[in-house]
Design a protein around this motif. Structure first.
Motif, PDB file in Angstrom:
ATOM      1  N   ARG A   1      -0.222  -5.896   1.927  1.00  0.00           N
ATOM      2  CA  ARG A   1      -1.666  -6.120   1.908  1.00  0.00           C
ATOM      3  C   ARG A   1      -1.995  -7.579   1.586  1.00  0.00           C
ATOM      4  O   ARG A   1      -2.806  -8.199   2.245  1.00  0.00           O
ATOM      5  CB  ARG A   1      -2.356  -5.209   0.875  1.00  0.00           C
ATOM      6  CG  ARG A   1      -2.193  -3.727   1.135  1.00  0.00           C
ATOM      7  CD  ARG A   1      -2.581  -3.340   2.552  1.00  0.00           C
ATOM      8  NE  ARG A   1      -3.961  -3.699   2.884  1.00  0.00           N
ATOM      9  CZ  ARG A   1      -4.435  -3.762   4.122  1.00  0.00           C
ATOM     10  NH1 ARG A   1      -3.661  -3.513   5.150  1.00  0.00           N
ATOM     11  NH2 ARG A   1      -5.704  -4.083   4.348  1.00  0.00           N
TER      12      ARG A   1
ATOM     13  N   SER B   1       3.463  -5.477  -8.150  1.00  0.00           N
ATOM     14  CA  SER B   1       4.776  -4.892  -7.896  1.00  0.00           C
ATOM     15  C   SER B   1       5.826  -5.867  -8.410  1.00  0.00           C
ATOM     16  O   SER B   1       5.510  -6.975  -8.853  1.00  0.00           O
ATOM     17  CB  SER B   1       5.003  -4.651  -6.393  1.00  0.00           C
ATOM     18  OG  SER B   1       5.239  -5.880  -5.708  1.00  0.00           O
TER      19      SER B   1
ATOM     20  N   ASP C   1       0.834  -1.203   0.000  1.00  0.00           N
ATOM     21  CA  ASP C   1       0.000   0.000   0.000  1.00  0.00           C
ATOM     22  C   ASP C   1       0.871   1.256   0.000  1.00  0.00           C
ATOM     23  O   ASP C   1       2.110   1.183   0.007  1.00  0.00           O
ATOM     24  CB  ASP C   1      -0.998  -0.009   1.162  1.00  0.00           C
ATOM     25  CG  ASP C   1      -0.346   0.092   2.533  1.00  0.00           C
ATOM     26  OD1 ASP C   1       0.819   0.529   2.627  1.00  0.00           O
ATOM     27  OD2 ASP C   1      -1.014  -0.257   3.530  1.00  0.00           O
ATOM     28  N   GLU C   2       0.226   2.414   0.025  1.00  0.00           N
ATOM     29  CA  GLU C   2       0.945   3.685  -0.111  1.00  0.00           C
ATOM     30  C   GLU C   2       1.849   3.980   1.078  1.00  0.00           C
ATOM     31  O   GLU C   2       2.782   4.785   0.976  1.00  0.00           O
ATOM     32  CB  GLU C   2      -0.050   4.838  -0.304  1.00  0.00           C
ATOM     33  CG  GLU C   2      -1.026   5.057   0.841  1.00  0.00           C
ATOM     34  CD  GLU C   2      -2.204   4.087   0.828  1.00  0.00           C
ATOM     35  OE1 GLU C   2      -3.022   4.163   1.764  1.00  0.00           O
ATOM     36  OE2 GLU C   2      -2.302   3.262  -0.120  1.00  0.00           O
ATOM     37  N   SER C   3       1.633   3.313   2.198  1.00  0.00           N
ATOM     38  CA  SER C   3       2.486   3.531   3.369  1.00  0.00           C
ATOM     39  C   SER C   3       3.624   2.517   3.462  1.00  0.00           C
ATOM     40  O   SER C   3       4.367   2.514   4.448  1.00  0.00           O
ATOM     41  CB  SER C   3       1.634   3.472   4.649  1.00  0.00           C
ATOM     42  OG  SER C   3       1.054   2.189   4.806  1.00  0.00           O
ATOM     43  N   GLY C   4       3.760   1.678   2.436  1.00  0.00           N
ATOM     44  CA  GLY C   4       4.843   0.703   2.429  1.00  0.00           C
ATOM     45  C   GLY C   4       4.545  -0.563   3.215  1.00  0.00           C
ATOM     46  O   GLY C   4       5.472  -1.286   3.603  1.00  0.00           O
ATOM     47  N   HIS C   5       3.264  -0.830   3.438  1.00  0.00           N
ATOM     48  CA  HIS C   5       2.864  -2.013   4.188  1.00  0.00           C
ATOM     49  C   HIS C   5       2.271  -3.078   3.270  1.00  0.00           C
ATOM     50  O   HIS C   5       1.694  -2.793   2.222  1.00  0.00           O
ATOM     51  CB  HIS C   5       1.860  -1.648   5.283  1.00  0.00           C
ATOM     52  CG  HIS C   5       2.477  -0.933   6.436  1.00  0.00           C
ATOM     53  ND1 HIS C   5       2.742   0.418   6.417  1.00  0.00           N
ATOM     54  CD2 HIS C   5       2.898  -1.372   7.646  1.00  0.00           C
ATOM     55  CE1 HIS C   5       3.300   0.783   7.563  1.00  0.00           C
ATOM     56  NE2 HIS C   5       3.405  -0.290   8.330  1.00  0.00           N
TER      57      HIS C   5
END
Length: 270
Positions: free
Chosen positions: A184, A197, A178-182
């Motif tokens: 999913r 990715s 996700d956009e926070s680098g976590h």
């Protein structure tokens, strides 16, 4: 949260891709250079401050334990022959070791050995979870496990991610970030044009007790296996934080003939 000092290392597989040699030699004990594959995993952990190992082994396993225990007869032989300088090469592992047997019949999949090791992890602890037939190689001797632990906020989980060429991502489980680098979820072997990715899952994690315990309760996957990644995905989708940490070192896999040969060439500088 307590300091991370424990590692769960599943090594109970039959190593069918390396038959017939794995009929007599445990897969994790196949040599890379002058050491077994598993020792590269263990030494990386020791350099990261790991002091307790939970090895999940097969019913017939004996070689792994023999490698890390003291061999009195060999010690005596080296002393008699004036080869005391070789004793450090065979010193027993300076860490607490547990050997948990995984039955050859019953549930199958990467979540099964992690669930079997859960009793050794306390409520307030997290543990490193690493497979025993592949490893991260850093020629400078730095520890990939240390970097993974350092990048994991207290009380959270993390997953080590290997960036691969875009055209090769279909060979791996691609990580959705996700956009926070976590983390999913994982998309298994996507076509390059559909990959979320270019980061691949290589089976190396920091997991909380909560996720480790949940491995005992996950549902069987469509492939008929109990997958550790399903437990991690459920945790993430329920709001848990799983940080994606890019790998620095080179990922070497001894689970196939091509991978094992390549690992030897890299480590031996050939």
């Amino acid at each position: 949260m307590a300091e991370i000092i424990k590692a769960i290392i599943p090594v109970a597989g039959w190593g069918t891709r390396m038959l017939p040699i794995t009929k007599a030699i445990e897969k994790c004990m196949l040599p890379v250079g002058k050491r077994p594959i598993i020792d590269y995993v263990v030494q990386d952990c020791l350099a990261a401050g790991i002091r307790e190992f939970i090895f999940v082994v097969s019913e017939q396993s004996s070689q792994l334990e023999a490698y890390y225990r003291s061999n009195i007869h060999l010690n005596d032989y080296l002393r008699r022959k004036g080869k005391e300088d070789m004793l450090p090469l065979i010193a027993p592992l300076k860490a607490n070791m547990h050997f948990v047997t995984q039955p050859s019949y019953g549930k199958y999949g990467t979540a099964v050995p992690v669930a079997l090791a859960s009793d050794y992890i306390n409520t307030d602890e997290s543990a490193v979870v690493l497979m025993g037939d592949d490893f991260m190689y850093n020629p400078d001797g730095s520890s990939e496990v240390a970097r993974l632990i350092a990048a994991t906020p207290a009380g959270e989980c993390s997953i080590l991610a290997k960036e691969v060429p875009h055209e090769s991502i279909s060979r791996y489980g691609a990580i959705v970030i996700d956009e926070s680098g976590h983390f999913r979820e994982i998309v298994e072997k996507p076509r390059p044009e559909e990959a979320p990715s270019d980061y691949a899952n290589i089976g190396k994690y920091v997991l909380t007790k909560q996720v480790i315990d949940s491995c005992a309760d996950i549902a069987v996957s469509p492939r008929g296996e109990y997958d550790l990644t399903d437990a991690i995905t459920q945790f993430a989708q329920a709001g848990g934080a799983v940080k994606v940490v890019p790998a620095v070192g080179q990922h070497l896999d001894g689970g196939s003939l091509d991978g094992w040969l390549y690992a030897n060439n890299v480590v031996c500088g050939l």
